[in-house]
Design a protein around this motif. Sequence first.
Motif, PDB file in Angstrom:
ATOM      1  N   HIS A  94       0.830  -1.205   0.000  1.00 57.16           N
ATOM      2  CA  HIS A  94       0.000   0.000   0.000  1.00 57.16           C
ATOM      3  C   HIS A  94       0.867   1.260   0.000  1.00 57.16           C
ATOM      4  N   HIS A  95       2.008   1.199   0.693  1.00 56.52           N
ATOM      5  CA  HIS A  95       2.921   2.348   0.710  1.00 56.52           C
ATOM      6  C   HIS A  95       3.471   2.610  -0.691  1.00 56.52           C
ATOM      7  N   LYS A  96       3.838   1.548  -1.406  1.00 55.24           N
ATOM      8  CA  LYS A  96       4.340   1.709  -2.772  1.00 55.24           C
ATOM      9  C   LYS A  96       3.260   2.288  -3.681  1.00 55.24           C
ATOM     10  N   THR A  97       2.027   1.848  -3.495  1.00 58.68           N
ATOM     11  CA  THR A  97       0.918   2.377  -4.291  1.00 58.68           C
ATOM     12  C   THR A  97       0.720   3.862  -4.013  1.00 58.68           C
ATOM     13  N   ALA A  98       0.753   4.248  -2.749  1.00 60.98           N
ATOM     14  CA  ALA A  98       0.580   5.656  -2.379  1.00 60.98           C
ATOM     15  C   ALA A  98       1.719   6.510  -2.936  1.00 60.98           C
ATOM     16  N   GLU A  99       2.949   6.015  -2.855  1.00 62.59           N
ATOM     17  CA  GLU A  99       4.089   6.755  -3.395  1.00 62.59           C
ATOM     18  C   GLU A  99       3.961   6.921  -4.903  1.00 62.59           C
ATOM     19  N   ASN A 102       1.321   9.548  -5.555  1.00 62.87           N
ATOM     20  CA  ASN A 102       1.837  10.887  -5.245  1.00 62.87           C
ATOM     21  C   ASN A 102       2.766  11.393  -6.338  1.00 62.87           C
ATOM     22  N   SER A 103       3.622  10.530  -6.872  1.00 66.11           N
ATOM     23  CA  SER A 103       4.537  10.977  -7.925  1.00 66.11           C
ATOM     24  C   SER A 103       3.768  11.312  -9.199  1.00 66.11           C
ATOM     25  N   ARG A 104       2.728  10.531  -9.526  1.00 72.02           N
ATOM     26  CA  ARG A 104       1.918  10.842 -10.708  1.00 72.02           C
ATOM     27  C   ARG A 104       1.202  12.179 -10.547  1.00 72.02           C
ATOM     28  N   VAL A 105       0.686  12.452  -9.345  1.00 75.36           N
ATOM     29  CA  VAL A 105       0.027  13.737  -9.090  1.00 75.36           C
ATOM     30  C   VAL A 105       1.029  14.874  -9.243  1.00 75.36           C
ATOM     31  N   LEU A 106       2.247  14.699  -8.737  1.00 71.99           N
ATOM     32  CA  LEU A 106       3.283  15.733  -8.848  1.00 71.99           C
ATOM     33  C   LEU A 106       3.604  16.006 -10.315  1.00 71.99           C
ATOM     34  N   TYR A 107       3.831  14.962 -11.117  1.00 70.19           N
ATOM     35  CA  TYR A 107       4.168  15.150 -12.526  1.00 70.19           C
ATOM     36  C   TYR A 107       3.015  15.799 -13.286  1.00 70.19           C
ATOM     37  N   TRP A 108       1.794  15.396 -12.988  1.00 68.33           N
ATOM     38  CA  TRP A 108       0.638  15.986 -13.650  1.00 68.33           C
ATOM     39  C   TRP A 108       0.503  17.465 -13.281  1.00 68.33           C
ATOM     40  N   THR A 109       0.763  17.812 -12.034  1.00 63.75           N
ATOM     41  CA  THR A 109       0.689  19.204 -11.586  1.00 63.75           C
ATOM     42  C   THR A 109       1.741  20.047 -12.289  1.00 63.75           C
TER      43      THR A 109
END
Length: 132
Positions: A94-99, A102-109
């Motif tokens: 679950h931690h890997k999924t959350a990370e 989060n990285s996809r949200v950062l790149y999209w932003t």
Amino acid sequence: MRSSTGSLSIEATKVGTYKYCISNMGTSGGSEKQVSFSLLGPDEQKRRSDKGQAGNEEVMSAKDSLQKEVDELTDIIQQVSDEQAYIRARLNRHHKTAESTNSRVLYWTILEGLLIAGVVGFQIVYITQLRF
């Protein structure tokens, strides 16, 4: 049996070699799955002593009673240890999924910010080229 989580307990009725077949067929998308399992076998000495006690049907001595309690506690500790290992593996997954999320949200932003900056720059150039 289709399930995302769960446990299965099988008691061997015969002495011998057993094979376990784990298949990923029939699941949607054929995506990779992660399976973890624990195999526990009885202690040979305990099994022999249990068979001897069943045949004699004598009252257990205090030592035998204490040994039985120790064996039960050992089994419970093993179950708790297995459950804790499962929870730890699930937490890591679950931690890997959350990370990853989060990285996809950062790149999209960042992409959105660059896109908005490009649109703003285009509008400034376009408006300044218009002569009123």
